[in-house]
Scaffold this active site. Structure first.
Site, PDB file in Angstrom:
ATOM      1  N   ASN A   8       0.851  -1.187   0.000  1.00 51.06           N
ATOM      2  CA  ASN A   8       0.000   0.000   0.000  1.00 51.06           C
ATOM      3  C   ASN A   8       0.892   1.244   0.000  1.00 51.06           C
ATOM      4  OD1 ASN A   8      -1.467   2.257   1.045  1.00 51.06           O
ATOM      5  ND2 ASN A   8      -3.078   0.868   1.686  1.00 51.06           N
ATOM      6  N   HIS A  11       0.956   6.202   1.754  1.00 51.92           N
ATOM      7  CA  HIS A  11       1.698   7.163   2.574  1.00 51.92           C
ATOM      8  C   HIS A  11       2.901   7.785   1.865  1.00 51.92           C
ATOM      9  CE1 HIS A  11      -1.138   6.769   5.661  1.00 51.92           C
ATOM     10  NE2 HIS A  11      -0.950   5.475   5.765  1.00 51.92           N
ATOM     11  N   HIS A  44      -5.652   3.581  -1.764  1.00 51.28           N
ATOM     12  CA  HIS A  44      -6.977   3.892  -1.215  1.00 51.28           C
ATOM     13  C   HIS A  44      -7.342   5.312  -1.632  1.00 51.28           C
ATOM     14  CE1 HIS A  44      -9.615   4.093   2.707  1.00 51.28           C
ATOM     15  NE2 HIS A  44     -10.309   4.334   1.599  1.00 51.28           N
ATOM     16  N   ARG A  46      -9.495   7.912  -0.849  1.00 54.47           N
ATOM     17  CA  ARG A  46     -10.424   8.263   0.223  1.00 54.47           C
ATOM     18  C   ARG A  46     -11.357   9.370  -0.245  1.00 54.47           C
ATOM     19  NH1 ARG A  46      -8.989   6.441   5.575  1.00 54.47           N
ATOM     20  NH2 ARG A  46     -10.608   7.864   6.243  1.00 54.47           N
ATOM     21  N   ARG A  50      -7.205  12.675   1.074  1.00 50.69           N
ATOM     22  CA  ARG A  50      -6.101  13.151   1.930  1.00 50.69           C
ATOM     23  C   ARG A  50      -4.735  12.685   1.435  1.00 50.69           C
ATOM     24  NH1 ARG A  50      -7.079   9.752   7.453  1.00 50.69           N
ATOM     25  NH2 ARG A  50      -9.101  10.753   7.280  1.00 50.69           N
ATOM     26  N   GLU A  71      -8.678   0.367  -2.940  1.00 48.48           N
ATOM     27  CA  GLU A  71      -9.553   0.367  -1.768  1.00 48.48           C
ATOM     28  C   GLU A  71     -10.531   1.523  -1.906  1.00 48.48           C
ATOM     29  OE1 GLU A  71      -7.028   0.748   1.610  1.00 48.48           O
ATOM     30  OE2 GLU A  71      -6.094  -1.189   1.319  1.00 48.48           O
ATOM     31  N   THR A 102      -8.229   3.635   8.404  1.00 47.43           N
ATOM     32  CA  THR A 102      -9.445   2.817   8.417  1.00 47.43           C
ATOM     33  C   THR A 102      -9.557   2.107   9.760  1.00 47.43           C
ATOM     34  OG1 THR A 102      -8.998   2.441   6.095  1.00 47.43           O
ATOM     35  CG2 THR A 102     -10.748   1.136   7.069  1.00 47.43           C
ATOM     36  N   GLU A 152     -10.753  -9.452   3.164  1.00 45.84           N
ATOM     37  CA  GLU A 152      -9.496  -9.067   3.789  1.00 45.84           C
ATOM     38  C   GLU A 152      -9.796  -8.919   5.269  1.00 45.84           C
ATOM     39  OE1 GLU A 152      -7.012  -6.096   1.931  1.00 45.84           O
ATOM     40  OE2 GLU A 152      -6.285  -5.417   3.886  1.00 45.84           O
ATOM     41  N   HIS A 191      -3.641  -4.460   7.752  1.00 43.83           N
ATOM     42  CA  HIS A 191      -3.796  -3.281   8.617  1.00 43.83           C
ATOM     43  C   HIS A 191      -2.945  -3.423   9.874  1.00 43.83           C
ATOM     44  CE1 HIS A 191      -5.346   0.448  10.095  1.00 43.83           C
ATOM     45  NE2 HIS A 191      -5.887   0.628   8.914  1.00 43.83           N
TER      46      HIS A 191
HETATM   47  N1  PXP Z   1      -5.779  -3.010   4.176  1.00 40.59           N
HETATM   48  C1  PXP Z   1      -6.767  -2.068   4.174  1.00 40.59           C
HETATM   49  C2  PXP Z   1      -8.121  -2.465   3.751  1.00 40.59           C
HETATM   50  C3  PXP Z   1      -6.476  -0.734   4.531  1.00 40.59           C
HETATM   51  O1  PXP Z   1      -7.464   0.180   4.535  1.00 40.59           O
HETATM   52  C4  PXP Z   1      -5.155  -0.388   4.853  1.00 40.59           C
HETATM   53  C5  PXP Z   1      -4.817   1.039   5.177  1.00 40.59           C
HETATM   54  O2  PXP Z   1      -5.104   1.834   4.090  1.00 40.59           O
HETATM   55  C6  PXP Z   1      -4.181  -1.394   4.835  1.00 40.59           C
HETATM   56  C7  PXP Z   1      -4.517  -2.704   4.516  1.00 40.59           C
HETATM   57  C8  PXP Z   1      -2.756  -1.110   5.169  1.00 40.59           C
HETATM   58  O3  PXP Z   1      -2.654  -0.775   6.505  1.00 40.59           O
HETATM   59  P1  PXP Z   1      -1.261  -0.252   7.104  1.00 40.59           P
HETATM   60  O4  PXP Z   1      -0.968   1.038   6.419  1.00 40.59           O
HETATM   61  O5  PXP Z   1      -1.551  -0.124   8.552  1.00 40.59           O
HETATM   62  O6  PXP Z   1      -0.238  -1.308   6.783  1.00 40.59           O
END
Ligand code: PXP
Length: 241
Positions: A8, A11, A44, A46, A50, A71, A102, A152, A191
């Protein structure tokens, strides 16, 4: 069964949006993650935009060499964008504007009609749908009726828990994985996973893919995103060896 890694990269965009600069370049980050051998790129979009922007989604879709996992919230706006972009995968997540990230899984019992409608629309566009839910058997029972072939499991509670609570949360993930797998549902998880708490989750044999973001981008500050991906992939491989 190999355990796949979806990285992901939200960030990377968070850092860019903090100053409104053109850097760091998301496409460059994606290319390095792909070169390291990740199986999917996860982003994602959003509702508050953001981090990831609409244009990012289209640009990434154009050049992404791996599976693209988008996402999104179960809203008409987001589902229409997803159908237009046509990523290989879409992961439906709950979304509250004020949250830091999330928080918690999607309530597929309470929001059955809305999630069902979004899932059907995405499926009809040829997009594989995953539902981001708590490791809760009652939630999993409704997944086949919604029409999603993938879940997931939300690992955030496990990641934040301590001591006996952590053990309990881990057991919930194991039980949910076994239950969903027996129903023929593909099990992914994600997550709050990092280089310390991932191995035990990666060793659960029913889990097919982990989606990891924040900890990997944080690691990338010191070693670069390619090396951060190589390290996480090695950890996944070791857990399954
Ligand atoms: N899976 C989902 C569905 C998420 O919403 C997120 C965060 O956007 C992640 C995984 C990744 O989470 P993390 O950034 O905490 O590794």
């Amino acid at each position: 069964m190999t355990l796949e890694l979806g990285v992901n990269i939200d960030h990377i965009a968070t850092l860019r949006q903090a100053r409104g600069t053109p850097y760091p370049d998301l496409l460059q980050a994606m290319k390095l993650v792909e070169e390291a051998g990740a199986h999917a790129i996860t982003i994602h979009l959003r509702e508050d935009r953001r981090h990831i922007q609409d244009a990012d989604v289209y640009e990434i879709r154009k050049v992404c060499q791996r599976r693209l996992n988008l996402e999104l919230a179960a809203t008409d706006e987001m589902v229409n964008i997803a159908c237009d972009v046509a990523p290989s995968d879409a992961c439906v997540v709950p979304e509250k504007r004020e949250e830091l990230t999330t928080e918690g899984g999607l309530d597929v019992i309470g929001l059955f009609d809305r999630v069902h409608k979004s899932t059907q629309q995405l499926n009809n566009a040829g997009i594989r749908v995953s539902l981001f839910i708590e490791p809760d058997i009652e939630q999993i029972k409704r997944v086949p009726d919604i029409g999603a072939s993938v879940i997931e499991l939300h690992t955030g509670t496990y990641a934040n828990a301590m001591g006996d609570d952590k053990k309990r949360e881990f057991e919930r993930i194991v039980n949910a994985s076994e239950y969903a797998d027996a129903l023929g549902i593909q099990v992914n998880a994600g997550h709050g996973l990092d280089y310390d708490n991932t191995p035990i989750i990666a060793a659960i044999p029913q889990i097919r893919e982990l989606n990891i973001g924040h900890s990997m981008v944080a690691r990338a500050v010191f070693v670069g995103i390619k090396q951060a991906t190589v390290e996480m992939l090695a950890l996944l491989q070791k857990a399954r060896a």
